[in-house]
Scaffold this motif. Structure first.
Motif, PDB file in Angstrom:
ATOM      1  N   LEU A   1       0.831  -1.218   0.000  1.00 14.78           N
ATOM      2  CA  LEU A   1       0.000   0.000   0.000  1.00 14.78           C
ATOM      3  C   LEU A   1       0.859   1.259   0.000  1.00 14.78           C
ATOM      4  CD1 LEU A   1      -2.977  -0.541   2.466  1.00 14.78           C
ATOM      5  CD2 LEU A   1      -2.847  -0.979   0.017  1.00 14.78           C
TER       6      LEU A   1
ATOM      7  N   PHE B   1       6.004   9.164   1.832  1.00 13.28           N
ATOM      8  CA  PHE B   1       5.797   8.237   2.931  1.00 13.28           C
ATOM      9  C   PHE B   1       6.810   7.099   2.945  1.00 13.28           C
ATOM     10  CE2 PHE B   1       1.783  10.502   2.753  1.00 13.28           C
ATOM     11  CZ  PHE B   1       1.692  10.883   4.087  1.00 13.28           C
TER      12      PHE B   1
ATOM     13  N   ARG C   1       7.525  -4.785  21.245  1.00 11.19           N
ATOM     14  CA  ARG C   1       7.377  -3.370  20.889  1.00 11.19           C
ATOM     15  C   ARG C   1       7.041  -3.222  19.401  1.00 11.19           C
ATOM     16  NH1 ARG C   1      10.893   1.783  22.790  1.00 11.19           N
ATOM     17  NH2 ARG C   1      11.032   2.914  20.823  1.00 11.19           N
TER      18      ARG C   1
ATOM     19  N   ARG D   1       3.726  -1.477  17.487  1.00 19.67           N
ATOM     20  CA  ARG D   1       3.836  -0.493  16.390  1.00 19.67           C
ATOM     21  C   ARG D   1       3.092  -0.968  15.160  1.00 19.67           C
ATOM     22  NH1 ARG D   1       5.333   1.579  20.864  1.00 19.67           N
ATOM     23  NH2 ARG D   1       7.304   2.704  20.951  1.00 19.67           N
TER      24      ARG D   1
HETATM   25  C1  1PZ Z   1      -3.397   7.993   2.550  1.00 20.68           C
HETATM   26  C2  1PZ Z   1      -2.570   7.468   3.620  1.00 20.68           C
HETATM   27  C3  1PZ Z   1      -1.763   8.414   4.372  1.00 20.68           C
HETATM   28  C4  1PZ Z   1      -0.892   7.649   5.229  1.00 20.68           C
HETATM   29  C5  1PZ Z   1      -0.237   8.434   6.268  1.00 20.68           C
HETATM   30  C6  1PZ Z   1       0.581   7.477   7.047  1.00 20.68           C
HETATM   31  C7  1PZ Z   1       1.425   8.158   8.008  1.00 20.68           C
HETATM   32  C8  1PZ Z   1       2.254   7.224   8.765  1.00 20.68           C
HETATM   33  C9  1PZ Z   1       3.439   7.915   9.320  1.00 20.68           C
HETATM   34  C10 1PZ Z   1       4.255   7.012  10.136  1.00 20.68           C
HETATM   35  C11 1PZ Z   1       5.627   7.539  10.355  1.00 20.68           C
HETATM   36  C12 1PZ Z   1       6.471   6.505  10.985  1.00 20.68           C
HETATM   37  C13 1PZ Z   1       7.849   6.990  11.251  1.00 20.68           C
HETATM   38  C14 1PZ Z   1       8.517   6.217  12.321  1.00 20.68           C
HETATM   39  C15 1PZ Z   1       7.967   6.180  13.537  1.00 20.68           C
HETATM   40  C16 1PZ Z   1       8.622   5.461  14.664  1.00 20.68           C
HETATM   41  O1  1PZ Z   1       9.237   6.407  15.477  1.00 20.68           O
HETATM   42  C17 1PZ Z   1       7.571   4.719  15.439  1.00 20.68           C
HETATM   43  C18 1PZ Z   1       8.117   4.099  16.706  1.00 20.68           C
HETATM   44  O2  1PZ Z   1       9.016   3.126  16.409  1.00 20.68           O
HETATM   45  P1  1PZ Z   1      10.100   2.561  17.480  1.00 20.68           P
HETATM   46  O3  1PZ Z   1      10.594   3.687  18.321  1.00 20.68           O
HETATM   47  O4  1PZ Z   1       9.417   1.509  18.320  1.00 20.68           O
HETATM   48  O5  1PZ Z   1      11.172   1.925  16.610  1.00 20.68           O
HETATM   49  N1  1PZ Z   1       6.958   3.730  14.573  1.00 20.68           N
HETATM   50  C19 1PZ Z   1       5.633   3.709  14.374  1.00 20.68           C
HETATM   51  O6  1PZ Z   1       4.900   4.472  14.965  1.00 20.68           O
HETATM   52  C20 1PZ Z   1       5.061   2.692  13.405  1.00 20.68           C
HETATM   53  C21 1PZ Z   1       4.296   3.420  12.347  1.00 20.68           C
HETATM   54  C22 1PZ Z   1       3.640   2.513  11.361  1.00 20.68           C
HETATM   55  C23 1PZ Z   1       2.996   3.325  10.288  1.00 20.68           C
HETATM   56  C24 1PZ Z   1       2.098   2.515   9.471  1.00 20.68           C
HETATM   57  C25 1PZ Z   1       1.176   3.367   8.670  1.00 20.68           C
HETATM   58  C26 1PZ Z   1       0.396   2.584   7.696  1.00 20.68           C
HETATM   59  C27 1PZ Z   1      -0.265   3.477   6.702  1.00 20.68           C
HETATM   60  C28 1PZ Z   1      -0.574   2.791   5.453  1.00 20.68           C
HETATM   61  C29 1PZ Z   1      -1.469   3.596   4.632  1.00 20.68           C
HETATM   62  C30 1PZ Z   1      -1.922   2.920   3.412  1.00 20.68           C
END
Ligand code: 1PZ
Length: 207
Positions: free
Chosen positions: A48, A56, A101, A105
């Motif tokens: 996705l 992203f 953890r 996430r």
């Molecule tokens: C139209 C769709 C718009 C999508 C917008 C999605 C925005 C997601 C932004 C996520 C930024 C992640 C950057 C890294 C964050 C990390 O600091 C944290 C904590 O990790 P750790 O300290 O434990 O190593 N990681 C997260 O919070 C996981 C984020 C997962 C994001 C998945 C989003 C899925 C969106 C898919 C959309 C199709």
């Protein structure tokens, strides 16, 4: 031509994979959820990101790495339960990079996609910015620092339109709506199941 295995149908794959997990999550008779099937289902979410554009990339890298960690752990650990137990024993539940953890996430990422689809289903017009921003505010923003929130809000201006997204999904609007709804429905008990794994051990889910 559509590939017979549905390789070019990311929504279809997500919908199918989560239906299977939902049946495990909902059936109290069924054995504990296997880490391998959970991480495999999450793998189907990764494509996705490729549909969202370059802004992203950083989110994709983070999510993909965490799913990969769970997939690799599944070579030696059978269930989500035993994975968490192991981290509890080793006192590393909240340690950066721990499987537990990473699971939390990844679960939030699944919730983000669930909310995004839910809002897309009730939002008129072709912009994804509103549904994406609302989903982000609810699922992820509370756990992100200022820099990440800023990057995400900038990224929201670069999103494709809904029509462009459907082309990448290789679905027409009617089919996409059904598949998004399938995911929303199937994902809910799965998220609940994972939440229970944390709350029943008093591990909390707000960190
Ligand atoms: C139209 C769709 C718009 C999508 C917008 C999605 C925005 C997601 C932004 C996520 C930024 C992640 C950057 C890294 C964050 C990390 O600091 C944290 C904590 O990790 P750790 O300290 O434990 O190593 N990681 C997260 O919070 C996981 C984020 C997962 C994001 C998945 C989003 C899925 C969106 C898919 C959309 C199709």
């Amino acid at each position: 031509m559509a590939a017979p295995d549905g390789d070019d149908k990311p929504l279809q794959k997500i919908s199918d994979a989560f239906k299977v997990l939902a049946s495990v999550a909902q059936d109290s008779q069924s054995p504990d959820m296997e880490l391998a099937s959970f991480s495999r289902a999450c793998t189907h979410v990764c494509p996705l990101f490729g549909c969202l554009g370059i802004a992203f990339k950083f989110a994709e890298k983070d999510f993909v790495a965490k799913v990969k960690d769970l997939a690799e752990a599944s070579n030696s650990i059978k269930t989500l339960q035993s994975m968490i137990e192991q981290d509890v024993q080793n006192n590393c539940v909240r340690t950066a990079g721990s499987h537990t953890r990473n699971l939390l996430r990844v679960k939030r990422g699944l919730d983000m996609v669930r909310l995004l689809f839910e809002y897309m289903l009730v939002t008129e017009g072709s912009s994804l910015r509103d549904p994406a921003s609302k989903a982000y505010e609810k699922a992820l923003a509370p756990y992100h620092g200022w820099a990440i929130r800023k990057a995400v809000s900038a990224g929201l201006y670069t999103l494709p339109t809904k029509e462009q997204l459907l082309v990448k999904f290789n679905e027409d609007e009617a089919a996409a709506r059904v598949l998004m709804q399938n995911y929303v429905t199937a994902c809910t008990p799965v998220l609940q199941y994972v939440d229970n794994l944390f709350t029943s051990r008093d591990l909390g889910t707000d960190w």
